[in-house]
Motif scaffolding. Structure first.
Motif, PDB file in Angstrom:
ATOM      1  N   TYR A 218       0.870  -1.178   0.000  1.00 21.00           N
ATOM      2  CA  TYR A 218       0.000   0.000   0.000  1.00 21.00           C
ATOM      3  C   TYR A 218       0.902   1.222   0.000  1.00 21.00           C
ATOM      4  CZ  TYR A 218      -3.965   3.021   1.000  1.00 21.00           C
ATOM      5  OH  TYR A 218      -4.949   3.992   0.909  1.00 21.00           O
ATOM      6  N   ARG A 219       0.656   2.140  -0.931  1.00 21.43           N
ATOM      7  CA  ARG A 219       1.559   3.274  -1.148  1.00 21.43           C
ATOM      8  C   ARG A 219       1.073   4.509  -0.394  1.00 21.43           C
ATOM      9  NH1 ARG A 219       5.649   3.643  -4.834  1.00 21.43           N
ATOM     10  NH2 ARG A 219       4.964   1.689  -5.796  1.00 21.43           N
ATOM     11  N   LEU A 220       2.020   5.179   0.294  1.00 21.05           N
ATOM     12  CA  LEU A 220       1.731   6.386   1.060  1.00 21.05           C
ATOM     13  C   LEU A 220       2.649   7.515   0.617  1.00 21.05           C
ATOM     14  CD1 LEU A 220       1.649   4.787   4.635  1.00 21.05           C
ATOM     15  CD2 LEU A 220      -0.348   5.421   3.264  1.00 21.05           C
ATOM     16  N   GLY A 221       2.117   8.715   0.566  1.00 21.20           N
ATOM     17  CA  GLY A 221       2.947   9.890   0.317  1.00 21.20           C
ATOM     18  C   GLY A 221       3.687  10.299   1.576  1.00 21.20           C
ATOM     19  N   PHE A 222       4.831  10.951   1.403  1.00 18.33           N
ATOM     20  CA  PHE A 222       5.626  11.381   2.553  1.00 18.33           C
ATOM     21  C   PHE A 222       4.809  12.319   3.434  1.00 18.33           C
ATOM     22  CE2 PHE A 222       8.536  14.256   4.747  1.00 18.33           C
ATOM     23  CZ  PHE A 222       9.386  13.348   5.355  1.00 18.33           C
ATOM     24  N   ASN A 223       4.835  12.058   4.723  1.00 14.92           N
ATOM     25  CA  ASN A 223       4.197  12.878   5.759  1.00 14.92           C
ATOM     26  C   ASN A 223       2.677  12.769   5.779  1.00 14.92           C
ATOM     27  OD1 ASN A 223       5.291  14.317   7.946  1.00 14.92           O
ATOM     28  ND2 ASN A 223       4.456  16.238   7.155  1.00 14.92           N
ATOM     29  N   GLU A 224       2.114  11.864   5.004  1.00  9.95           N
ATOM     30  CA  GLU A 224       0.671  11.659   5.089  1.00  9.95           C
ATOM     31  C   GLU A 224       0.327  10.943   6.393  1.00  9.95           C
ATOM     32  OE1 GLU A 224      -0.817  11.509   0.457  1.00  9.95           O
ATOM     33  OE2 GLU A 224      -0.266   9.619   1.425  1.00  9.95           O
ATOM     34  N   THR A 225      -0.894  11.170   6.860  1.00  7.52           N
ATOM     35  CA  THR A 225      -1.338  10.550   8.098  1.00  7.52           C
ATOM     36  C   THR A 225      -2.221   9.348   7.779  1.00  7.52           C
ATOM     37  OG1 THR A 225      -3.164  12.142   8.209  1.00  7.52           O
ATOM     38  CG2 THR A 225      -1.175  12.637   9.471  1.00  7.52           C
ATOM     39  N   VAL A 226      -2.106   8.337   8.636  1.00  7.46           N
ATOM     40  CA  VAL A 226      -2.740   7.053   8.357  1.00  7.46           C
ATOM     41  C   VAL A 226      -3.491   6.565   9.599  1.00  7.46           C
ATOM     42  CG1 VAL A 226      -2.374   4.702   7.507  1.00  7.46           C
ATOM     43  CG2 VAL A 226      -0.759   6.521   6.889  1.00  7.46           C
ATOM     44  N   GLU A 227      -4.696   6.091   9.374  1.00 11.41           N
ATOM     45  CA  GLU A 227      -5.427   5.365  10.411  1.00 11.41           C
ATOM     46  C   GLU A 227      -5.694   3.959   9.899  1.00 11.41           C
ATOM     47  OE1 GLU A 227      -8.894   7.045  12.714  1.00 11.41           O
ATOM     48  OE2 GLU A 227      -9.956   5.493  11.548  1.00 11.41           O
ATOM     49  N   VAL A 228      -5.320   2.970  10.693  1.00 13.50           N
ATOM     50  CA  VAL A 228      -5.571   1.576  10.350  1.00 13.50           C
ATOM     51  C   VAL A 228      -6.405   0.958  11.459  1.00 13.50           C
ATOM     52  CG1 VAL A 228      -4.582  -0.655   9.728  1.00 13.50           C
ATOM     53  CG2 VAL A 228      -3.321   1.445   9.190  1.00 13.50           C
ATOM     54  N   VAL A 229      -7.579   0.465  11.106  1.00 13.00           N
ATOM     55  CA  VAL A 229      -8.378  -0.335  12.034  1.00 13.00           C
ATOM     56  C   VAL A 229      -8.106  -1.797  11.709  1.00 13.00           C
ATOM     57  CG1 VAL A 229     -10.673  -0.958  12.833  1.00 13.00           C
ATOM     58  CG2 VAL A 229     -10.165   1.427  12.245  1.00 13.00           C
ATOM     59  N   LEU A 230      -7.550  -2.515  12.665  1.00 15.76           N
ATOM     60  CA  LEU A 230      -7.231  -3.930  12.503  1.00 15.76           C
ATOM     61  C   LEU A 230      -8.355  -4.743  13.122  1.00 15.76           C
ATOM     62  CD1 LEU A 230      -3.778  -2.950  13.489  1.00 15.76           C
ATOM     63  CD2 LEU A 230      -3.977  -4.504  11.549  1.00 15.76           C
ATOM     64  N   GLN A 231      -9.053  -5.484  12.293  1.00 17.72           N
ATOM     65  CA  GLN A 231     -10.219  -6.249  12.718  1.00 17.72           C
ATOM     66  C   GLN A 231      -9.903  -7.734  12.739  1.00 17.72           C
ATOM     67  OE1 GLN A 231     -13.766  -5.336  13.501  1.00 17.72           O
ATOM     68  NE2 GLN A 231     -13.403  -7.421  14.255  1.00 17.72           N
TER      69      GLN A 231
ATOM     70  N   VAL B  18      -5.320   4.408  19.303  1.00 18.42           N
ATOM     71  CA  VAL B  18      -6.361   5.383  19.623  1.00 18.42           C
ATOM     72  C   VAL B  18      -7.684   4.739  20.017  1.00 18.42           C
ATOM     73  CG1 VAL B  18      -5.323   7.155  18.160  1.00 18.42           C
ATOM     74  CG2 VAL B  18      -7.051   5.619  17.184  1.00 18.42           C
ATOM     75  N   GLY B  19      -7.862   3.439  19.763  1.00 17.80           N
ATOM     76  CA  GLY B  19      -9.118   2.799  20.123  1.00 17.80           C
ATOM     77  C   GLY B  19      -9.017   1.292  20.043  1.00 17.80           C
ATOM     78  N   LYS B  20      -9.902   0.618  20.740  1.00 15.02           N
ATOM     79  CA  LYS B  20      -9.962  -0.838  20.691  1.00 15.02           C
ATOM     80  C   LYS B  20     -11.325  -1.271  21.207  1.00 15.02           C
ATOM     81  CE  LYS B  20      -7.671  -1.342  25.184  1.00 15.02           C
ATOM     82  NZ  LYS B  20      -8.853  -1.753  25.947  1.00 15.02           N
TER      83      LYS B  20
ATOM     84  N   VAL C 240      -4.202  -7.114  18.935  1.00  9.12           N
ATOM     85  CA  VAL C 240      -5.588  -6.974  18.520  1.00  9.12           C
ATOM     86  C   VAL C 240      -6.377  -8.014  19.299  1.00  9.12           C
ATOM     87  CG1 VAL C 240      -7.207  -7.111  16.599  1.00  9.12           C
ATOM     88  CG2 VAL C 240      -4.910  -6.170  16.237  1.00  9.12           C
ATOM     89  N   PRO C 241      -7.364  -7.613  20.110  1.00  3.01           N
ATOM     90  CA  PRO C 241      -8.032  -8.589  20.982  1.00  3.01           C
ATOM     91  C   PRO C 241      -8.773  -9.654  20.202  1.00  3.01           C
ATOM     92  CG  PRO C 241      -9.182  -6.475  21.019  1.00  3.01           C
ATOM     93  CD  PRO C 241      -7.901  -6.258  20.277  1.00  3.01           C
ATOM     94  N   THR C 242      -8.910 -10.806  20.811  1.00  3.00           N
ATOM     95  CA  THR C 242      -9.606 -11.929  20.193  1.00  3.00           C
ATOM     96  C   THR C 242     -11.020 -11.521  19.789  1.00  3.00           C
ATOM     97  OG1 THR C 242      -8.309 -13.488  21.498  1.00  3.00           O
ATOM     98  CG2 THR C 242     -10.373 -14.302  20.556  1.00  3.00           C
ATOM     99  N   ALA C 243     -11.357 -11.753  18.510  1.00  8.14           N
ATOM    100  CA  ALA C 243     -12.672 -11.390  17.976  1.00  8.14           C
ATOM    101  C   ALA C 243     -12.977  -9.918  18.214  1.00  8.14           C
ATOM    102  CB  ALA C 243     -13.757 -12.281  18.570  1.00  8.14           C
ATOM    103  N   GLY C 244     -11.950  -9.082  18.140  1.00  6.33           N
ATOM    104  CA  GLY C 244     -12.130  -7.652  18.361  1.00  6.33           C
ATOM    105  C   GLY C 244     -11.317  -6.835  17.388  1.00  6.33           C
ATOM    106  N   TRP C 245     -11.120  -5.558  17.714  1.00  3.69           N
ATOM    107  CA  TRP C 245     -10.440  -4.643  16.813  1.00  3.69           C
ATOM    108  C   TRP C 245      -9.566  -3.660  17.591  1.00  3.69           C
ATOM    109  CZ3 TRP C 245     -11.504   0.504  17.711  1.00  3.69           C
ATOM    110  CH2 TRP C 245     -12.664   0.791  18.438  1.00  3.69           C
ATOM    111  N   THR C 246      -8.593  -3.110  16.898  1.00  2.09           N
ATOM    112  CA  THR C 246      -7.727  -2.064  17.438  1.00  2.09           C
ATOM    113  C   THR C 246      -7.502  -1.022  16.341  1.00  2.09           C
ATOM    114  OG1 THR C 246      -6.593  -3.567  18.956  1.00  2.09           O
ATOM    115  CG2 THR C 246      -5.447  -1.541  18.383  1.00  2.09           C
ATOM    116  N   ALA C 247      -7.562   0.256  16.709  1.00  2.00           N
ATOM    117  CA  ALA C 247      -7.330   1.349  15.768  1.00  2.00           C
ATOM    118  C   ALA C 247      -6.024   2.050  16.112  1.00  2.00           C
ATOM    119  CB  ALA C 247      -8.487   2.347  15.803  1.00  2.00           C
TER     120      ALA C 247
END
Length: 340
Positions: free
Chosen positions: A218-231, A253-255, A282-289
């Motif tokens: 996955y390509r990102l530009g320099f200094n761009e901000t990213v949020e990933v929610v891992l499910q 930032v969240g879970k 990442v919690p079992t059957a859960g998510w983390t942001a």
């Protein structure tokens, strides 16, 4: 026999704790003593006192221990965490905290380790961690994001005519089971080599659900901000996945448990003092942001830190483009760098 840490009554010690296991998340307890966490993954935290440390593979925690109990010998216990049906070697490793003047073979004070499926203990530990966020050590949490990504992670099975029972275990992110290239990704990116990888890694899980093998980034530009929610998903069984990002620290930032609700859950995100890490579970059957700023050009893996899951393909890579000038660009390889 076993590890022994000798301490003097009344003194305080900084313990640098590393989970060096390959496939186990672990609890650590010291009989009769509290531990005050002050740092995780080399980032300061608000002091957080607990009787149990929880670490995934590769995670580090620095904690203060005060030798404030009656002089004696106290058990240090390390035990595994697994809150699903996946089997683990449920063995407790034991060492000893020994006050000066106490004989090595004195009977120790014992401690009870958490149950192997003590989800509440892991959740309480994670919830207690906060960034220091002081004037000298501010928490630079991205308040807006340029890339909002949802990564479904899990383990499943694929047909395999040559394998036992006709199937093989695979792991994936957004249905893509990562295939290691024959040429290093950074080398291919820097020299603009074609055919080594594609930059079409999906930002969200595709539908219908179907595994694909591939070397995708996955390509990102320099200094761009990213949020990933891992499910977390549960094709075979839901499982806690310690996820590690190379090249960056990120803010957790969240879970939560269950499926991430895009309409509701972001309202509870902590954008003030979330813990800063490079590995989190990442919690079992859960998510983390998580959120981070892509200010380190290069090619960086995101992967499960359970080694067996990584070998099965639970990983992907971010390509971060150069910025402006040499200070924001990848350094050229040295002349004597061995070629892959």
């Amino acid at each position: 026999a076993g590890y022994s840490l000798q301490v003097a009554s009344g003194k305080t010690y900084l313990l640098r704790i590393v989970n060096a296991a390959v496939n186990d998340e672990l609890f650590l307890k010291i009989a009769g003593h509290k531990l005050t966490v002050v740092e995780t993954d080399a980032a300061y935290t608000k002091p957080f006192t607990t009787d149990t440390i929880f670490l995934g593979p590769g995670q580090t925690t620095n904690a203060l221990l005060t030798a404030d109990q009656t002089a004696g010998k106290y058990t240090i216990a390390v035990s595994p965490f697994m809150d699903t049906v996946v089997p683990v070697d449920n063995v407790t490793a034991v060492g000893f905290l020994r006050y000066k003047g106490i004989q090595p073979f004195s009977p120790p004070h014992l401690t009870a380790t958490p149950p192997i499926n003590a989800t509440a203990v892991t959740a309480a530990f994670a919830s207690g961690l906060r960034s220091l966020n002081s004037p000298n050590y501010p928490a630079a949490v991205p308040q807006t994001v340029d890339h909002s990504l949802l990564f479904a992670i899990g383990v499943g099975v694929n047909p395999c005519p040559t394998c036992v029972n006709g199937t093989k275990t695979v792991a994936d992110i957004n249905n893509v089971s990562f295939v290691l290239p024959t040429v290093a990704l950074l080398q291919a990116h820097y020299f603009k080599l074609q055919g080594i990888f594609t930059d079409d890694f999906p930002a969200n899980p595709p539908s219908p659900y179907n595994y694909t093998d591939g070397t995708k980034v996955y390509r990102l530009g320099f200094n761009e901000t990213v949020e990933v929610v891992l499910q977390g998903t549960s094709l075979i069984a839901p499982e806690s996945h310690p996820i590690h990002l190379h090249g960056f620290n990120f803010f957790v930032v969240g879970k939560g448990l269950g499926n991430f609700d895009k309409g509701k859950d972001p309202s509870s995100f902590n954008l003030v003092d979330p813990v800063e890490r490079n590995t989190m579970s990442v919690p079992t059957a859960g998510w983390t942001a998580i959120r981070f700023r892509a200010d380190n050009p290069g090619v960086w893996f995101l992967h499960c830190h359970l080694e067996v899951h990584t070998t099965w393909g639970l990983k992907m890579a971010f390509v971060v483009e150069n910025g402006k000038g040499p200070n924001e660009s990848i350094l050229p390889p040295p002349p004597d760098l061995p070629q892959c």
